[in-house]
Design an enzyme around this catalytic site. Sequence first.
Site, short mmCIF file in Angstrom:
data_model
loop_
_atom_site.label_atom_id
_atom_site.label_comp_id
_atom_site.label_asym_id
_atom_site.label_seq_id
_atom_site.Cartn_x
_atom_site.Cartn_y
_atom_site.Cartn_z
N LYS A 3 -0.59 4.15 -7.84
CA LYS A 3 -0.39 5.45 -8.02
C LYS A 3 1.29 5.79 -9.54
CE LYS A 3 0.87 10.60 -7.70
NZ LYS A 3 0.27 12.05 -7.00
N LYS B 24 2.21 2.15 -5.38
CA LYS B 24 2.00 1.71 -6.83
C LYS B 24 1.44 1.32 -7.14
CE LYS B 24 2.10 -2.25 -4.20
NZ LYS B 24 2.07 -1.83 -2.98
N ASP C 90 2.90 14.38 1.79
CA ASP C 90 1.45 15.54 2.00
C ASP C 90 1.03 15.38 3.30
OD1 ASP C 90 0.56 13.38 0.06
OD2 ASP C 90 -1.62 13.73 0.82
N GLY D 171 -4.74 -4.22 -3.63
CA GLY D 171 -5.79 -3.50 -4.15
C GLY D 171 -5.09 -1.91 -4.43
N HIS D 172 -5.22 -1.48 -5.76
CA HIS D 172 -3.98 -0.66 -6.15
C HIS D 172 -4.14 0.78 -6.64
CE1 HIS D 172 -0.35 -3.96 -7.13
NE2 HIS D 172 -0.60 -3.47 -5.67
N GLN E 147 2.33 -5.83 -2.78
CA GLN E 147 2.18 -6.19 -1.91
C GLN E 147 3.80 -5.40 -1.64
OE1 GLN E 147 1.73 -9.53 -3.02
NE2 GLN E 147 -0.38 -8.25 -2.30
N ASP F 84 0.79 -1.19 0.52
CA ASP F 84 0.43 -0.18 -0.14
C ASP F 84 1.14 1.23 0.37
OD1 ASP F 84 -2.37 -1.64 0.20
OD2 ASP F 84 -2.59 -1.71 2.04
P1 GDP Z 1 -0.96 0.45 -3.44
O1 GDP Z 1 -1.30 -0.87 -2.74
O2 GDP Z 1 0.66 0.11 -3.18
O3 GDP Z 1 -1.08 0.24 -4.86
O4 GDP Z 1 -1.60 1.79 -2.89
P2 GDP Z 1 -3.06 1.67 -2.09
O5 GDP Z 1 -3.55 2.09 -3.60
O6 GDP Z 1 -3.10 0.00 -1.71
O7 GDP Z 1 -2.93 2.68 -0.98
C1 GDP Z 1 -2.61 3.95 -1.12
C2 GDP Z 1 -3.21 5.04 -0.96
O8 GDP Z 1 -2.58 6.42 -1.11
C3 GDP Z 1 -4.72 4.98 -2.32
O9 GDP Z 1 -5.48 5.56 -1.67
C4 GDP Z 1 -3.77 6.19 -3.11
O10 GDP Z 1 -4.88 7.03 -4.14
C5 GDP Z 1 -3.43 7.05 -2.02
N1 GDP Z 1 -1.90 8.14 -2.40
C6 GDP Z 1 -1.04 7.38 -2.89
N2 GDP Z 1 -0.01 8.44 -3.07
C7 GDP Z 1 -0.98 9.78 -2.45
C8 GDP Z 1 0.22 10.53 -1.85
O11 GDP Z 1 1.17 11.47 -2.22
N3 GDP Z 1 -0.71 11.60 -0.84
C9 GDP Z 1 -1.74 11.14 -0.97
N4 GDP Z 1 -2.20 11.57 0.17
N5 GDP Z 1 -2.28 9.98 -1.36
C10 GDP Z 1 -1.90 9.21 -2.57
P1 IMO Z 2 -1.08 -4.20 -1.96
O1 IMO Z 2 -0.32 -4.80 -3.50
C1 IMO Z 2 -1.01 -4.47 2.06
C2 IMO Z 2 -1.30 -8.74 3.56
C3 IMO Z 2 -1.99 -8.96 4.43
C4 IMO Z 2 -1.66 -10.29 6.08
C5 IMO Z 2 -0.41 -10.63 4.97
C6 IMO Z 2 -0.79 -12.26 3.98
O2 IMO Z 2 -2.28 -3.38 -2.45
O3 IMO Z 2 0.05 -3.57 -1.21
P2 IMO Z 2 -2.27 -12.68 1.99
O4 IMO Z 2 -3.90 -12.48 1.10
O5 IMO Z 2 -1.74 -12.33 0.39
O6 IMO Z 2 -2.41 -14.86 2.67
O7 IMO Z 2 -1.88 -11.59 3.29
O8 IMO Z 2 0.42 -10.19 3.85
N1 IMO Z 2 -0.99 -7.92 2.90
C7 IMO Z 2 -1.21 -7.10 2.02
N2 IMO Z 2 -0.95 -5.58 2.70
N3 IMO Z 2 -1.35 -4.62 0.86
C8 IMO Z 2 -1.76 -5.42 -0.04
O9 IMO Z 2 -1.27 -5.62 -1.06
C9 IMO Z 2 -0.73 -6.79 0.38
N4 IMO Z 2 -1.24 -8.10 0.43
C10 IMO Z 2 -1.24 -8.55 0.94
O10 IMO Z 2 -2.82 -8.00 4.95
O11 IMO Z 2 -0.83 -9.66 6.52
MG MG Z 3 -3.18 -1.47 -1.81
#
Ligand code: GDP
Ligand code: IMO
Ligand code: MG
Length: 425
Positions: free
Chosen positions: A18, A16, A331, A40-41, A222, A13
């Site tokens: 973005k 990635k 930010d 979840g991206h 991840q 999270d």
């Molecule tokens: P990922 O799994 O690595 O793709 O990240 P996620 O999408 O799960 O979580 C990142 C969250 O932060 C999302 O809601 C993005 O829209 C948000 N996000 C990404 N970059 C920024 C940033 O620079 N500032 C803020 N405020 N939000 C961001």
């Molecule tokens: P993105 O790609 C954050 C975490 C779960 C749990 C552990 C194992 O959005 O960054 P699993 O279901 O993979 O067997 O769970 O890994 N986990 C993540 N945490 N972002 C993810 O993906 C994750 N994918 C798995 O919360 O701790």
């Molecule tokens: Mg994510």
Amino acid sequence: MSAVVIVGAQWGDEGKGKIVDLATEHADVVVRYAGGPNAGHTLVVGNDKLVVRLVPSGILQPHSVCLMGQGMVVDPAVLLTEIEALEQRGIKVQGRLFVSELAHVIMPYHVLIDGLRESGAAQKIGTTKKGIGPCYEDKVARRGIRLGDFRDLDRVRTLLAAAIDAWAPAMKAWSATLPSPDALLDDLAPLAKRLLPLITDTGALLDEAVRANKRVLLEGAQGTLLDIDHGTYPFVTSSSAVAGGACTGAGIGPSRVRRVIGITKAYATRVGEGPFPTELLDEAGTRLRDRGGEFGSVTGRPRRTGWIDLPALRYAARVNGVDGWALTKLDVLTGLDPVRVCVAYDTPSGRTADLPLTELDRCTPVFESLPGWTEPLEDVRTIDALPKNAAALVRLIEDKTGIGADIVSVGPRRDQTIVVRDIFR
Ligand code: GDP
Ligand code: IMO
Ligand code: MG
């Protein structure tokens, strides 16, 4: 050579979605190399927000070809739902999205087993319950079922029977039952039929692109500390999330990778169980969660929040071979004073600037405090225009890790970004 790996440097999270969406403006091909619908991206364009779980984050840039590599595990129902949602938004998928015939299929029983295990386990992992672990277990046990197998349904029936047999003792212990191969196939065959036109040898497509000197992005899922080999085991996912996993997971030789970009937030989060030494359980943590919108994009779970961990980042830089950082969510720190940064650990054997990976639960983080800032950063577009104290934090991260920030992100939208250097340079 033009392949660039984008890898999470923390516990996932990091942003990635973005960064990959943004970088795809200059890329021809985007390949997801690991994980499944546990990811979840989030992609934000203008006021529109979309979360992709299986489909590569390059899908919104219409010129790009998106590949799902053999390192992934694919739930056909989830993939079809995602494709439908994209098509409903007018995003063309046919002819642009291809899925590896070697990727393993998440079966309904994998999801069931993941859930049963998590509800009964003495030591919960806090998984996403999407069937990820059991599917990779079947793969390594050499009884998995791959997408390409669905070209021959009789073959799938035989494979299903063997897998169901193998899980029978565990099912008995849980007092649960699995459907028969025929019942499973009745549900799966229509889904597979719709997916078959997308299923191909994605490794060959990638090779063609690399030979033609196309720009390729290898998108991680991840993060490093969730990696099966390099993470905070056993509180990890079941795949190779690190940059090395991009080679096996996408089917590309290491000699073809030009650069590795590590993504890190300006603070830290974690979802699920496991050590998180810089975790904040006070008001500052709640504030980070609220300001950063730190709620799981897949499960909606509140994410644990804490300060940035520089020993962990140095570790991530080492195991991934990071060439440049994409520093996100700077930010979100606006208004926090002081901003704290973990720079070392006190361990039973003394102070270290390295990450004591195997004894995190017995170590205490050592923090440096930096003065905060109050100015919003969302409209800042150059490093020089950052408030002095925000720029000092970026510099500290660069100095302590020995790696420069190529990108600094100051908001969820594409345009809310400071691009310091071209990641394909
Ligand atoms: P990922 O799994 O690595 O793709 O990240 P996620 O999408 O799960 O979580 C990142 C969250 O932060 C999302 O809601 C993005 O829209 C948000 N996000 C990404 N970059 C920024 C940033 O620079 N500032 C803020 N405020 N939000 C961001
Ligand atoms: P993105 O790609 C954050 C975490 C779960 C749990 C552990 C194992 O959005 O960054 P699993 O279901 O993979 O067997 O769970 O890994 N986990 C993540 N945490 N972002 C993810 O993906 C994750 N994918 C798995 O919360 O701790
Ligand atoms: Mg994510």
